[in-house]
Enzyme design. Sequence first.
Site, short mmCIF file in Angstrom:
data_model
loop_
_atom_site.label_atom_id
_atom_site.label_comp_id
_atom_site.label_asym_id
_atom_site.label_seq_id
_atom_site.Cartn_x
_atom_site.Cartn_y
_atom_site.Cartn_z
N VAL A 2 65.75 202.06 75.60
CA VAL A 2 64.47 202.56 76.11
C VAL A 2 63.70 203.45 75.07
O VAL A 2 64.06 204.49 75.04
CB VAL A 2 64.39 202.92 77.48
CG1 VAL A 2 63.14 203.58 78.18
CG2 VAL A 2 65.43 202.07 78.63
N LYS B 280 69.15 154.39 50.19
CA LYS B 280 67.81 153.93 50.36
C LYS B 280 67.59 153.75 51.46
O LYS B 280 68.31 153.06 52.30
CB LYS B 280 67.65 152.61 49.28
CG LYS B 280 66.29 152.20 49.03
CD LYS B 280 65.60 152.82 47.88
CE LYS B 280 64.51 152.22 47.48
NZ LYS B 280 64.81 151.04 46.77
N HIS B 281 66.47 154.21 52.18
CA HIS B 281 65.91 154.24 53.25
C HIS B 281 67.02 154.84 54.36
O HIS B 281 67.26 154.04 55.38
CB HIS B 281 65.64 152.82 53.69
CG HIS B 281 64.30 152.46 52.87
ND1 HIS B 281 63.11 152.94 52.85
CD2 HIS B 281 64.01 151.28 52.06
CE1 HIS B 281 62.38 152.60 52.14
NE2 HIS B 281 62.90 151.43 51.86
N ASN C 51 74.59 147.90 63.40
CA ASN C 51 75.91 147.52 63.06
C ASN C 51 76.20 147.58 61.74
O ASN C 51 75.57 146.89 60.72
CB ASN C 51 76.26 146.15 63.79
CG ASN C 51 76.18 146.03 65.00
OD1 ASN C 51 76.68 146.67 65.89
ND2 ASN C 51 75.37 144.89 65.42
N HIS D 247 72.24 155.31 64.89
CA HIS D 247 71.12 154.55 65.27
C HIS D 247 69.85 155.34 64.67
O HIS D 247 70.11 156.47 64.36
CB HIS D 247 71.06 154.39 66.83
CG HIS D 247 71.84 153.43 67.42
ND1 HIS D 247 72.78 153.88 68.24
CD2 HIS D 247 72.11 152.11 67.13
CE1 HIS D 247 73.95 152.88 68.58
NE2 HIS D 247 73.33 152.01 67.97
#
Length: 539
Positions: A78, A290-291, A433, A539
């Site tokens: 405080v 890649k990607h 997949n 995903h």
Amino acid sequence: MTDTASANPAPVNLAPIKRALLSVSDKTGLIDLAKALAARKVELISTGGTARALREAGLAVQDVADVTGFPEMMDGRVKTLHPAVHGGLLALRDNEAHMGAMTAHGIRPIDLLVVNLYPFEQTVARGGDYAEAVENIDIGGPAMLRAAAKNHAFVTVVTDPDDYIPLLSELDAENGKTRLAFRQTLAQRAYAHTAAYDTAVSTWMAQAIGQPTPRRRAFAGSLAQTLRYGENPHQSAAFYRDGSTRPGVATAVQHQGKELSYNNINDTDAAFELVSEFLPADGPACAIIKHANPCGVARGGSLAEAYARAYDCDRTSAFGGIIALNMKLDLETAKAITGIFTEVVIAPAADQDAIAHFATKKNLRLLTTKGLANPGLGGLAFKQVSGGFLVQDRDNGMIRAEDLKVVTKRAPTDSELADMLFAWKVAKHVKSNAIIYVKDLATVGVGAGQMSRVDSTRIAARKAQDMADVLGLKAPLTQGSVVASDAFFPFADGLLAAAEAGARAIIQPGGSVRDDEVIAAADAAGLAMVFTGQRHFRH
């Protein structure tokens, strides 16, 4: 409820700074700032260690305790929670009632607040226990920051030492005052600062008390880079760091080349997380991305050999790709890499000869990380969806040889087992997949992101055939290979397609209602197959 429209008239543009409260944990640049303010006749007030540092620098400073009439108490918990402080920050200077209240209670305005907060994140990062972490949760600092930011019509608030020079430049340009637009920018940064701080506290506490799914979840980050655009030129984008110390693209040092793009950062992260699966103690390894999908991963007797073997998996896709290495980049490997166009190379380190060689390629970015990421370490991953976001644990699943269950009549050979475990590590980083053919610790075919598993199997085999043609081989390297599948084979067709391509062993999670049919098909084809009991959807 007050009538805010009448209580808060339009803010003034220029607000003078005559009195400042400085209270900082990070004292970077503090003395220079305070001296510059004092030279501009700004009165300084401060707390605890900050006040002591200012006095030791020969500056005149008033203690907050003298302003409030109360000493710091309860071990410093405080000290600033007082009307003399918050009234000075919150009072509307053009509101007669507010100014009358200040006069009646002897409250003086505070025009500038410079505050950064207790080092909570640093305390947790260095392993502080629960009690120490709680003690480093700042209360008065966030309260003052929010008050000053709310009253940005009249008060300037600074939370970051990087804003000290811009503040002084503003005072010089505006004759000791700040513009409304400047104060608005700093107010937004103050709210982001307190929000990030509270996020760190709430995230830590959820973990500390064992709540994996707290009722409310927040994420925060600090701007690392404004990007030219996002995935596509019509999308604006930026890169933020979350404050963690995990080795990778966010903590790497860039040695050369133009700024990374959104896609560069995404792909570089994917590449480095993948190559980190392979310990340097087990030999050199290279991953080409890649990607966000691997188009070649391999071990080798040297780093250059690992790169060459990864490149030979899919030379077409490797063009313009991202390369990740699991150990220090050397000149031989650097020369091999510059044989084709490459966007980014990331490695734990690079020797000076390699760095000098790369300097001749101005568009090639080189990043070093001082280490590999720990693939078994926990953490959170999140993804935005319409109306919310999904949060899950990082996929840190690890499989060892002793975890595998042989389900076919034929058990894998030692070399097949080594290839299976290699392929399984790669499968974790391929979009579902996912099908990965591996031979002699190198990928020879990768099928990614297809809607059916059998299509991924056939695409990977076709890529291997194409590379056999390029390399002048009599047969594709899928002959005698092993195959990893990120999830179970729902039917025997994918497995049979792999067998037709020449695969001799399969590693997959198992768990399909048709496992018996798939096992029978494997036995009929003379394949060895093992179940991991763990899948790696991505995903």
